[in-house]
Design a protein around this motif. Structure first.
Motif, short mmCIF file in Angstrom:
data_model
loop_
_atom_site.label_atom_id
_atom_site.label_comp_id
_atom_site.label_asym_id
_atom_site.label_seq_id
_atom_site.Cartn_x
_atom_site.Cartn_y
_atom_site.Cartn_z
N LYS A 351 -11.99 -10.85 3.37
CA LYS A 351 -10.63 -11.26 3.72
C LYS A 351 -9.75 -11.16 2.48
O LYS A 351 -10.04 -11.78 1.45
N PHE A 352 -8.67 -10.38 2.59
CA PHE A 352 -7.73 -10.25 1.47
C PHE A 352 -6.46 -9.56 1.98
O PHE A 352 -6.47 -8.88 3.00
N ASP A 353 -5.39 -9.77 1.24
CA ASP A 353 -4.12 -9.10 1.53
C ASP A 353 -3.84 -8.16 0.37
O ASP A 353 -3.42 -8.59 -0.70
N ALA A 354 -4.09 -6.88 0.58
CA ALA A 354 -3.99 -5.91 -0.51
C ALA A 354 -2.56 -5.73 -1.00
O ALA A 354 -2.34 -5.44 -2.18
N GLN A 355 -1.58 -5.88 -0.12
CA GLN A 355 -0.17 -5.73 -0.47
C GLN A 355 0.13 -4.41 -1.18
O GLN A 355 1.08 -4.31 -1.95
N SER A 359 -7.01 -0.80 -3.26
CA SER A 359 -7.77 -0.34 -2.09
C SER A 359 -9.18 -0.88 -2.26
O SER A 359 -9.72 -0.89 -3.37
N VAL A 373 -4.47 -9.89 -6.50
CA VAL A 373 -5.01 -10.00 -5.15
C VAL A 373 -6.22 -10.93 -5.18
O VAL A 373 -7.07 -10.82 -6.07
N TYR A 374 -6.29 -11.81 -4.19
CA TYR A 374 -7.44 -12.70 -4.04
C TYR A 374 -8.34 -12.12 -2.94
O TYR A 374 -7.92 -11.99 -1.79
N ILE A 375 -9.57 -11.76 -3.30
CA ILE A 375 -10.54 -11.23 -2.34
C ILE A 375 -11.56 -12.31 -2.02
O ILE A 375 -12.22 -12.84 -2.91
N THR A 387 -14.70 -16.34 -4.02
CA THR A 387 -13.43 -15.65 -4.26
C THR A 387 -13.43 -14.92 -5.59
O THR A 387 -13.94 -15.42 -6.59
#
Length: 500
Positions: A351-355, A359, A373-375, A387
């Motif tokens: 779960k992450f928001d690459a923005q 990639s 980015v927080y993965i 995380t």
């Protein structure tokens, strides 16, 4: 000259269970023609070679009959050569036999029995075999014509596909029980019973996603044995049939045999992804309530099985990295591990928001543009996560890996001025923002003022605007800074500092 023909048809099975108005035939027939049952003995001083050669020529002209010139002098040699040809899915081959024999029927049956008994997968992949003998004692040609469920290329495809699947669903940390369950679940979840009753192979199951019980049993046998779990294919009767019309498996776990019917754990109508355990690792007595088979041919399964031993709960998720800094265009890997290693469900949800900053395909991360980015790696049940913070930075003139790293400073004031004292006076032309500067955490340059202190051996670096609270910055002194005499520092100097 003696000419003998033996034709065998291997049984082909389908499941009649829960299929309306569907039946299945199976047969196993042996025909022996032109055999003189009397025993003859005597001396022969010559052989009619022309007669034998004529017979050979006549056989060669028959379509799909090819001679491999295999010469054998014992029955065991015939068995091995024949099996090798069967394993290579040769449809026509010949063996020249120079040994002594008197019971042709017995030899035929012994060779074919050996093929059937030496390899369950092979035995259940043969549609029919025709064997012809012609010649004289110690000078006989044996011609095989065989039909299989699959071609050699199709069998190779099955082998490659099975290996690929096992690499994805089997882990070294798994117990044998867990491996069996993973294989059972894969087959049941990804295969539908063929209600047209025309698809019988493991190839059909893997390539088309549908097959009858024979294909289920063949695929389970191959996958289990490839995973190191001994298994057998059982042929028997269901639904009150008096002839063999069903196939399933016997599985050996820790020295105990269990009955496994993947087909009946996947009843019709098919429900995508549904997995049942009604016929999972049963005893003989339990399975005998609706299955029948010749028990004398198979190992005894008399141990009750506890399916719960395959369920090992997840205790945590651990990433191999928790902080990653990448320059734009750089790549690195990120790996998540579910603990304990033999947890039943080791799947990870990323779960992450690459923005548009990175990639990430679950294995490799690539920096695309500056940002953070927080993965999160989350267990499949959502109960555990770990995380990693990925920071993508701009490329810089200074190589951070080839520089002098001063000790990191923390708790720094927002308007902190840094004093840099050199061992020699600094050339004024090199004391500028191009050679001495501050970077933010994304390696963007921060506006600073550069000035001399009281003497020319000390420089003051002051922010044009206040640093941001809680942020990370880097003070950089490049090798372009020189003394009045032209001397340079040996390596760039970098000092990381964090604002309180």
């Amino acid at each position: 000259m003696i000419v003998i023909s033996l034709v065998t048809f291997a049984p082909v099975f389908v499941q009649a269970h829960e299929v309306n108005d569907s039946t299945e035939d199976s047969s196993y027939n042996i025909k022996i023609n032109n055999i003189n049952e009397k025993y003859y003995s005597g001396n022969v001083s010559r052989k009619n070679k022309n007669l034998l050669n004529a017979a050979v020529q006549q056989q060669v002209k028959q379509p799909n009959l090819l001679y491999s010139n295999n010469s054998c002098s014992t029955i065991n040699q015939i068995k091995q050569v024949a099996k090798d040809n069967y394993l290579n899915r040769n449809t026509s081959f010949s063996i020249h036999y120079t040994g002594n024999f008197s019971d042709l029927k017995g030899i035929l049956n012994e060779v074919l029995d050996y093929i059937d008994e030496s390899d369950d997968y092979l035995a259940n992949s043969i549609v029919s075999s025709e064997v012809r003998y012609h010649g004289y004692n110690q000078d006989v040609d044996i011609d095989f014509t065989v039909e299989y469920l699959l071609t050699y290329d199709q069998e190779n495809w099955v082998n490659q596909k099975v290996n690929s699947i096992l690499q994805n669903i089997i882990r070294d940390s798994m117990t044998q029980d867990q491996k069996e369950k993973a294989i059972h679940d894969y087959i049941v979840a990804n295969t539908a019973y063929d209600e047209t009753l025309v698809k019988h192979s493991a190839y059909d199951a893997l390539h088309d996603g549908t097959t009858v019980c024979q294909g289920y049993a063949l695929l389970a046998y191959k996958m289990l044995n490839e995973a190191g779990i001994p298994a057998k294919i059982v042929v028997g009767m269901v639904d009150g049939s008096s002839v063999e019309n069903h196939a399933w498996n016997l599985v050996n776990l820790n020295g105990k045999w269990y009955q496994l019917d993947c087909t009946w754990d996947d009843p019709v109508p098919d429900v995508q992804g549904r997995v049942r355990y009604d016929y999972y690792n049963l005893t003989d007595n339990r399975l005998a309530k609706d299955h029948a088979w010749d028990r004398s041919k198979y190992p005894v399964a008399n141990t009750s099985y506890d399916l719960s031993i395959t369920n090992v709960p997840v205790k945590s998720v651990v990433l191999d990295k928790h902080q990653i800094t990448l320059k734009v265009g750089e790549t690195t890997s990120l790996t998540a591990n579910v603990l304990p290693a033999n947890a039943s469900d080791n799947s990870i949800i990323w779960k992450f928001d690459a923005q548009g900053l990175i990639s990430f395909d679950g294995i490799s991360i690539k920096g695309l543009k500056p940002g953070k980015v927080y993965i999160n790696a989350v267990s499949n049940d959502g109960a555990f996560k770990d995380t990693c913070i990925v920071t993508v930075v701009n490329d810089t003139e200074v190589d951070f890996n080839n520089s002098r790293q001063w000790q990191e400073k923390t708790g720094i004031d927002t308007n902190k001025s840094w004093k840099l004292k050199f061992t020699k006076t600094v050339a004024s032309s090199t004391a500028n923002k191009n050679n001495i500067y501050v970077l933010d955490e994304l390696y963007n340059k921060v506006d600073v003022d550069i000035s001399f202190d009281v003497t020319k051996d000390t420089l003051v670096v002051k922010p044009a605007q206040s640093y941001k609270s809680g942020k990370v910055y880097y003070l950089v002194v490049t090798t372009n800074v020189t003394s009045d005499s032209g001397q340079k520092i040996s390596k760039p100097i970098i000092m990381k500092f964090t604002i309180k």
